[in-house]
Design an enzyme around this catalytic site. Sequence first.
Site, PDB file in Angstrom:
ATOM      1  N   ASN A   1      44.563  39.704  35.719  1.00 36.98           N
ATOM      2  CA  ASN A   1      43.450  38.288  34.644  1.00 36.98           C
ATOM      3  C   ASN A   1      42.508  37.669  35.868  1.00 36.98           C
ATOM      4  OD1 ASN A   1      43.388  36.167  32.305  1.00 36.98           O
ATOM      5  ND2 ASN A   1      43.346  34.875  34.002  1.00 36.98           N
ATOM      6  N   GLU A   2      41.087  37.172  35.923  1.00 37.11           N
ATOM      7  CA  GLU A   2      40.867  36.876  36.443  1.00 37.11           C
ATOM      8  C   GLU A   2      41.099  37.126  37.774  1.00 37.11           C
ATOM      9  OE1 GLU A   2      40.858  32.524  35.292  1.00 37.11           O
ATOM     10  OE2 GLU A   2      40.044  32.921  33.195  1.00 37.11           O
TER      11      GLU A   2
ATOM     12  N   GLU B   1      37.359  35.735  27.276  1.00 36.02           N
ATOM     13  CA  GLU B   1      38.060  34.154  26.401  1.00 36.02           C
ATOM     14  C   GLU B   1      36.542  33.271  26.490  1.00 36.02           C
ATOM     15  OE1 GLU B   1      40.161  32.366  29.424  1.00 36.02           O
ATOM     16  OE2 GLU B   1      41.145  33.978  29.646  1.00 36.02           O
TER      17      GLU B   1
ATOM     18  N   CYS C   1      44.479  36.297  51.772  1.00 35.87           N
ATOM     19  CA  CYS C   1      45.888  36.189  52.753  1.00 35.87           C
ATOM     20  C   CYS C   1      45.935  36.873  54.229  1.00 35.87           C
ATOM     21  CB  CYS C   1      46.579  37.216  51.526  1.00 35.87           C
ATOM     22  SG  CYS C   1      48.488  38.210  52.694  1.00 35.87           S
TER      23      CYS C   1
ATOM     24  N   CYS D   1      48.765  37.968  55.639  1.00 40.52           N
ATOM     25  CA  CYS D   1      50.454  38.150  55.705  1.00 40.52           C
ATOM     26  C   CYS D   1      50.657  39.968  56.588  1.00 40.52           C
ATOM     27  CB  CYS D   1      50.961  38.555  55.156  1.00 40.52           C
ATOM     28  SG  CYS D   1      49.876  40.150  53.016  1.00 40.52           S
TER      29      CYS D   1
ATOM     30  N   CYS E   1      48.662  42.620  55.178  1.00 41.73           N
ATOM     31  CA  CYS E   1      47.127  42.367  55.159  1.00 41.73           C
ATOM     32  C   CYS E   1      46.516  42.707  56.715  1.00 41.73           C
ATOM     33  CB  CYS E   1      46.651  41.002  54.666  1.00 41.73           C
ATOM     34  SG  CYS E   1      46.379  41.146  52.777  1.00 41.73           S
TER      35      CYS E   1
ATOM     36  N   CYS F   1      50.068  38.626  46.700  1.00 38.43           N
ATOM     37  CA  CYS F   1      48.908  39.627  47.719  1.00 38.43           C
ATOM     38  C   CYS F   1      48.860  40.991  46.966  1.00 38.43           C
ATOM     39  CB  CYS F   1      49.879  39.518  48.946  1.00 38.43           C
ATOM     40  SG  CYS F   1      48.948  40.824  50.005  1.00 38.43           S
TER      41      CYS F   1
END
Length: 666
Positions: free
Chosen positions: A141-142, A298, A148, A150, A153, A107
């Site tokens: 990464n990405e 990539e 979320c 929770c 949040c 999260c």
Amino acid sequence: MKMGVDYYPEHWEQTMWEQDAKLMRETGVSLVRVAEFAWSRLEPEEGGYDFSWLDEAIDVFDRQGIKVVIGTPTCTPPNWLVNRFSDVIPVDAVLHPRYPGIRGHRCYNSPSMRLFSERIVEKLAMHYSNHPAVISWQIDNEFSLNECHCESCNQQFRRWLSDKYGSLDAINEAWGTVVWSGEYSSWDQITTPLGGTAYKNPSYLLDYKRFETDSVVEFQQLQGNILRQYCPGHFVTHNIWSYPMSLDYYKLCKRLDFASLDYYPNTSPEKAVSSGYSGALTLDLTRGIKRSPFWIMETISGPPGCWFPMWRTPQPGFIRAYAWQCIARGADTLVHFRWRSAPFGAEQFWHGLIDHSNVPGRRFEEYRMLCDEVNRLSPVLAGSEVLGEAAVLHSHDLYNAFAIQPQAEGMDYFDNLKLYHRALTKSGILTDVVNTTDDLDRYRLIIAPSLYLLDENLADKLKNCVKNGAILILTNRTGVKNLNNVCWIHPLPGQLAEAAGVTVTEYDPVGNDVHTIRMTDGKTHTCSQWCDILEPAGAETIAWYENDFFAGKPAVTVHAWGEGKVYYIGTVAEESFYLDLFGKAADEAGLTRFTGLPEGVQISIRRKGTARYLFVLNLTRKKQTVKLGGAYLSLLREESVGPAIDLDPYAVEIVKLVEDDVFCIK
């Protein structure tokens, strides 16, 4: 320009590192990305850091003259972290935790996740700030939206709303919560969109999407601030995933040095042509994020596959051709994923340049050839840039708003963007794809697909462009709502109705039903998805509907306004319609246009001073021929080419032009 590979030293015996680095150098590789998934090796237990193995690996690359990009490992929280701190794990809309699977199990608003992310990034930044081989950092990464729900949040969402609106009364008014008795009387009544149902207030849902993007941006910036503090001479970037994506990449990349893209063109035979056009849009979108060159972090090295069946293997020339497509459309560095196929883990069959056999084969030799070409032409192309003459407007807010409330069966914002961009690409029109908030003054042709969310600022900007001589092309579903996702109470296309010289009297969401429009020259085109029934108010009708109860009513209009023109397209037509209309509009605007491109052949131009470098790429499995308007110098073959060029499947040609060349493919 640099050629690079993704390499994971922790996956291989240490005895292989030196051999691999030596072969990389001999192949022409000058850059590697490392460590973005290595948190458990870098911090095996809380507070116990071990960078010794990475030190040794980076030193190996340094001895071979290979530079290093370090990925911060926050995409893969280690097991000790998620086991000890449950708030790290994201929670879905029915309050079920999403446990670790592959990666991305975090999260962004979790206090524990943020704390331990800052700690590992700070340790890495301090440790490698002065290493001569380390030149850049990739944050995480990405990134994607975890959606979320929770408690962290929920608290952050309320804070975000308070900062934006200031009061509950302002939220109630902006969202129109009076509908279905949804008015809020205390802050704790506001939660993230629980339950997973689609029957929620669309203004609320759009703000939640914006909040999610801002949460990712905050999480990224925590790391970026640390990297800037300790490594001021290093580049900082992030590798975005291919479009479409509901995460707002414009916000995400705003404070990065450049955008980076993970790009995997489809190898399937049935997509041999369409993949090239979809990829061109993704590359143009990426270049438009910061209006500058970008990196490919990539790209394809072999058949991808893992949690889905493997794709077809890249045909001979495929890897090279799509690498040059990236450069042609603005990439300055190419990093191929990955050096060698992994023997274990979820991505065992996401193939690298070297297969599990550990014997370099056909694809590797093609990559070696590519490295030689890029390294040889780097001094010529370095510092050049791609500048489109037409602009296609794009917005993540629009994408999300249409996803929240689909307008008609088969109508998709991004698919239609593909349609318009593909027609421009096939017409040989040099095109930028830019955010709706960007400056547009230099463009003479602007395509503005479905400006469903429209405010006075954007409307005024577009009207000023038209007044000053630009041609603006509007489409159906323009001017429907304000930026709060609330419908305007006025005839469509709203604030642009005067400039368009037309209003929408009624509309029919025809979905997948096929209709027909007839042009002034008698030519007909099929259309579907949506039909705006138009009432000209100064505009000239250039197409009429042929069937249904609105047969004979205007479907497409054009209006001279100020020094420019506004086209309004009330439906979504087949590709041939846009090929005709965009070509005509480009000629009216006086744009450079390369006519007669064979199907699947793409062009692009990079400019450097007075020199122009024309890329001609055959992204198909069949031989193609293009005719140039003269003879030119081939940079790849170092010889004269033209007036005709025969292009084998996946062949590439790059020719040098000078400023006064009149160039046309016929």
